[in-house]
Design a protein around this motif. Structure first.
Motif, PDB file in Angstrom:
ATOM      1  N   SER A  49       0.819  -1.215   0.000  1.00  0.00           N
ATOM      2  CA  SER A  49       0.000   0.000   0.000  1.00  0.00           C
ATOM      3  C   SER A  49       0.850   1.262   0.000  1.00  0.00           C
TER       4      SER A  49
ATOM      5  N   ARG B 161      -8.920  -1.141  -1.573  1.00  0.00           N
ATOM      6  CA  ARG B 161      -8.113  -2.014  -0.726  1.00  0.00           C
ATOM      7  C   ARG B 161      -6.915  -1.257  -0.135  1.00  0.00           C
TER       8      ARG B 161
ATOM      9  N   LYS C 171      -2.331  -1.895  15.728  1.00  0.00           N
ATOM     10  CA  LYS C 171      -2.201  -2.836  14.610  1.00  0.00           C
ATOM     11  C   LYS C 171      -1.645  -4.165  15.101  1.00  0.00           C
TER      12      LYS C 171
ATOM     13  N   HIS D 189      -4.203  -8.203   8.913  1.00  0.00           N
ATOM     14  CA  HIS D 189      -3.928  -7.027   9.748  1.00  0.00           C
ATOM     15  C   HIS D 189      -5.109  -6.909  10.707  1.00  0.00           C
TER      16      HIS D 189
ATOM     17  N   ASN E 125      -6.547  -5.153  12.980  1.00  0.00           N
ATOM     18  CA  ASN E 125      -6.414  -3.806  13.529  1.00  0.00           C
ATOM     19  C   ASN E 125      -7.645  -3.383  14.319  1.00  0.00           C
TER      20      ASN E 125
ATOM     21  N   HIS F 175       5.380  -6.706   8.660  1.00  0.00           N
ATOM     22  CA  HIS F 175       5.820  -5.354   9.042  1.00  0.00           C
ATOM     23  C   HIS F 175       7.113  -5.359   9.836  1.00  0.00           C
TER      24      HIS F 175
HETATM   25  C1  2HG Z   1      -1.488  -3.039   3.998  1.00  0.00           C
HETATM   26  O1  2HG Z   1      -1.627  -4.241   3.781  1.00  0.00           O
HETATM   27  C2  2HG Z   1      -0.330  -2.574   4.798  1.00  0.00           C
HETATM   28  O2  2HG Z   1      -2.267  -2.188   3.529  1.00  0.00           O
HETATM   29  C3  2HG Z   1      -0.751  -1.750   6.011  1.00  0.00           C
HETATM   30  O3  2HG Z   1       0.463  -3.652   5.186  1.00  0.00           O
HETATM   31  C4  2HG Z   1      -1.453  -2.553   7.028  1.00  0.00           C
HETATM   32  O4  2HG Z   1      -2.259  -0.621   8.205  1.00  0.00           O
HETATM   33  C5  2HG Z   1      -1.929  -1.800   8.269  1.00  0.00           C
HETATM   34  O5  2HG Z   1      -2.021  -2.436   9.313  1.00  0.00           O
END
Ligand code: 2HG
Ligand code: ZN
Length: 479
Positions: free
Chosen positions: A141, A337, A352, A394, A396, A435
């Motif tokens: 991203s 996305r 996260k 993720h 989150n 990450h």
């Molecule tokens: C994604 O997949 C990035 O968009 C960011 O790895 C993930 O914000 C995130 O936790």
């Protein structure tokens, strides 16, 4: 205003003479952007920010720092999610930016390789490959800002891992500056090279704690002749995985990306990102974005995606779906996305959990972690999304919409992370899928990677960087 920690005068003068005004910054205002991470979780200080123009300048600068015992924090596009490139608060370190090492020097059509400087953004590298009629299948991203050096140093994964693997799989050759200033030249474009320890792989994913990556030779792929993308409404992760299994049965080699988005996370994208509009008749509990690619330009890929989706609709797995009819529509679907991280940032404080589990355990992860987090903080917004096709979610959490301020929510970060991590551990997963560890997650290392594993890591660190000058405080917890 000058930096709060002064470099030794001799080092200051040597670095200034070596790098000139474009490469040697000490004013607080010039350094500020490099001292805070993308999430604004960490605020460090530095004695100087260096911007060497090439490997030679970088190596000389590192050697000078080593002679004076000054720590070095390598930094690329500053997009770390775990504070991996932010210096500590002592102000003793210098930050070395790779942004001026921006050469794309060679595309080789026979070998399908590209030689790039560490400061080339991932997007620029993708574009250079495309301009040469080839394909760099690494997509994340933050690719507009993330630089190749950092992408390799963190072994970034992203959207195409399901088909092409992580950054590691695309690095054929590597050049890096070691903590003592020597240049390690591993710029070999060989698929087979069993000549001792795989130092290249040791540096990939070492998050700047062992070396500063300056150049790389990347493995490219032929550009697909046809790409198809669909956004699908699904009930939950179980349906998403059943859909994945159907595509895998239909043609595993065509799946280029298979992404999951919870309804909560998509709602934030719709509400907070300009130009993001859900092209489905109504919001769904969850979504899948699937991208297929083929070297054949005929209609067979279109037929494959239409038939597979049609059968999935009939089987009740997909309640609605939209297929991109043009490149602009494809980009529009991908925007839905790629903006999740940005939308969550705008929604308030968030925690996260970049975790991976075996594919079969993803539904349990989402169900159990959702319940546990909701029990921990009533009103918490559970907003998972991610690369479900490779097992990386993720998970989150965004602060409650009302009744809790950001500081209060962030004070519960470790409670939330530990709760999710406990479930991930039971499911045989990892607390950091793509990450990295950075400084945010070092505290988890002893319980997850303790014993012989952490001991070996410390011995390797000690062998390559005995004075602990490179990216101190990252990956390895202080003893
Ligand atoms: C994604 O997949 C990035 O968009 C960011 O790895 C993930 O914000 C995130 O936790
Ligand atoms: Zn991701």
């Amino acid at each position: 205003m000058s930096a709060s920690f002064q470099l030794p005068a001799a080092l200051h003068d040597s670095l200034s003479a070596l790098l000139g005004s474009a490469g040697f910054l000490t004013a607080e205002s010039d350094m500020a952007a490099a001292l805070t991470d993308w999430r604004s979780l960490f605020h460090g200080r530095a004695a100087a920010v260096l911007r060497p123009a090439d490997t030679e300048e970088c190596a000389k600068a590192v050697a000078l720092c080593a002679q004076h015992g000054v720590p070095v924090v390598p930094q690329g596009g500053n997009t770390s999610m775990v504070g991996g490139a932010t210096p500590d608060e002592s102000g003793r370190a210098v930050v070395i930016l790779t942004c001026r090492m921006r050469q794309v020097s060679e595309v080789d059509y026979a070998d399908l390789t590209m030689t790039v400087g560490a400061g080339v953004t991932l997007k620029a590298a993708q574009d250079a490959a495309a301009a040469a009629g080839l394909f760099l299948p690494l997509s994340i991203s933050s690719e507009g800002s993330a630089e190749i050096g950092g992408v390799i140093a963190t072994n970034a994964g992203g959207n195409n891992t399901v088909r092409y693997g992580n950054a590691r799989e695309m690095v054929l050759g590597l050049e890096a500056v070691l903590p003592d200033g020597r240049v390690l030249n591993l710029m070999r474009r060989l698929r087979k090279d069993n000549t001792g320890y795989a130092l290249k792989h040791l540096l990939i994913g070492s998050e700047g704690t062992l070396a500063l990556i300056t150049r790389a030779i990347l493995q490219l792929q032929p550009k697909p002749a046809r790409v198809e993308v669909a956004l699908c409404a699904v009930a939950d992760a179980v349906s998403a995985l059943q859909l994945f299994a159907r595509f895998r049965r239909a043609d595993p080699s065509s799946i280029q990306a298979f992404e999951f988005m919870s309804g909560q996370s998509m709602a934030l994208v719709n509400a907070l990102i300009d130009g993001a509009a859900l092209p489905l008749s109504e919001p769904a509990p969850a979504y899948v974005l699937v991208e297929l690619a083929s070297p054949r330009s005929d209609e067979s890929l279109r037929t494959l995606i239409e038939e597979t989706l049609g059968e999935a609709v009939e089987a009740g797995l997909v309640s609605d779906a939209v297929l991109a009819e043009s490149e602009a529509q494809r980009q529009g679907l991908w925007k839905l996305r790629e903006e999740h991280a940005e939308a969550q940032k705008r929604a308030g404080a968030s925690v996260k959990n970049d975790v991976s589990v075996p594919l079969s355990a993803i539904p349990a992860l989402i169900e159990e972690a959702t319940k546990a987090c909701e029990a921990l903080i009533p009103g918490i917004r559970v907003a998972p999304f991610g690369h479900i096709g490779d097992g990386n979610i993720h998970f989150n959490l965004v602060q409650p919409a009302r009744g809790m301020d950001p500081g209060e929510f962030l004070a519960r970060s470790h409670d939330i992370m530990d709760t999710v991590a406990g479930i991930v551990k039971r499911l045989d997963g990892s607390f950091s899928a793509e990450h990295g560890v950075g400084q945010l997650k070092t505290y988890l290392m002893p319980s997850w990677r303790g014993g012989a594993e952490l001991d070996m890591m410390r011995r390797i660190k000690n062998a390559i960087d005995p004075e602990c000058l490179f990216n101190p405080g990252k990956i390895l917890p202080t003893e």
